[in-house]
Write a protein that holds these residues in place. Structure first.
Motif, PDB file in Angstrom:
ATOM      1  N   HIS A  55       0.792  -1.235   0.000  1.00  0.00           N
ATOM      2  CA  HIS A  55       0.000   0.000   0.000  1.00  0.00           C
ATOM      3  C   HIS A  55       0.821   1.280   0.000  1.00  0.00           C
ATOM      4  O   HIS A  55       0.271   2.350  -0.248  1.00  0.00           O
ATOM      5  CB  HIS A  55      -0.925   0.016   1.220  1.00  0.00           C
ATOM      6  N   GLY A  56       2.113   1.173   0.289  1.00  0.00           N
ATOM      7  CA  GLY A  56       2.936   2.370   0.426  1.00  0.00           C
ATOM      8  C   GLY A  56       3.414   2.980  -0.869  1.00  0.00           C
ATOM      9  O   GLY A  56       3.858   4.122  -0.906  1.00  0.00           O
ATOM     10  N   HIS A  57       3.351   2.207  -1.950  1.00  0.00           N
ATOM     11  CA  HIS A  57       3.681   2.699  -3.294  1.00  0.00           C
ATOM     12  C   HIS A  57       5.109   3.233  -3.415  1.00  0.00           C
ATOM     13  O   HIS A  57       5.353   4.183  -4.158  1.00  0.00           O
ATOM     14  CB  HIS A  57       2.686   3.764  -3.741  1.00  0.00           C
ATOM     15  N   ASP A  58       6.047   2.627  -2.673  1.00  0.00           N
ATOM     16  CA  ASP A  58       7.443   3.033  -2.774  1.00  0.00           C
ATOM     17  C   ASP A  58       8.332   1.832  -2.439  1.00  0.00           C
ATOM     18  O   ASP A  58       8.787   1.679  -1.302  1.00  0.00           O
ATOM     19  CB  ASP A  58       7.732   4.212  -1.840  1.00  0.00           C
ATOM     20  N   LYS A  59       8.566   1.002  -3.425  1.00  0.00           N
ATOM     21  CA  LYS A  59       9.320  -0.230  -3.208  1.00  0.00           C
ATOM     22  C   LYS A  59      10.738   0.059  -2.709  1.00  0.00           C
ATOM     23  O   LYS A  59      11.256  -0.642  -1.835  1.00  0.00           O
ATOM     24  CB  LYS A  59       9.364  -1.052  -4.496  1.00  0.00           C
ATOM     25  N   GLU A  60      11.366   1.074  -3.237  1.00  0.00           N
ATOM     26  CA  GLU A  60      12.734   1.407  -2.820  1.00  0.00           C
ATOM     27  C   GLU A  60      12.776   1.788  -1.333  1.00  0.00           C
ATOM     28  O   GLU A  60      13.655   1.346  -0.589  1.00  0.00           O
ATOM     29  CB  GLU A  60      13.288   2.537  -3.684  1.00  0.00           C
TER      30      GLU A  60
END
Length: 89
Positions: A55-60
């Motif tokens: 859900h955070g939309h920031d894999k890095e």
């Protein structure tokens, strides 16, 4: 870790809580456990089951947080994202 990455982790955590928080609180309420969670419970909830990755939309940012060697370091970053002692409605 650079402040920019910490900020991204904070945003990822807050976004995750924004998405799952209502459902978590509703289930708690339905189970008769009230509708307020401590900061530690919120941190535990968003950290569970890769919710921040989903859900955070920031894999890095998720990978940077996940790579921290201890839970204490991970928790410290997330605690800064959630300044209140309790969350609910």
């Amino acid at each position: 870790m650079k402040q920019e990455m910490i900020n991204r982790i904070h945003q990822m955590a807050i976004t995750t809580w924004d998405i799952i928080g209502g459902d978590v609180l509703t289930v708690m309420e339905e189970m008769g456990e009230g509708n307020v969670m401590t900061r530690d419970q919120v941190i535990e909830s968003i950290s569970d089951a890769d919710y921040m990755l989903t859900h955070g939309h920031d894999k890095e940012a998720y990978e940077a947080w996940k790579a921290l060697p201890t839970w204490k370091e991970k928790e410290k970053i997330l605690t800064a994202a959630f300044p209140h002692k309790r969350y609910g409605w």
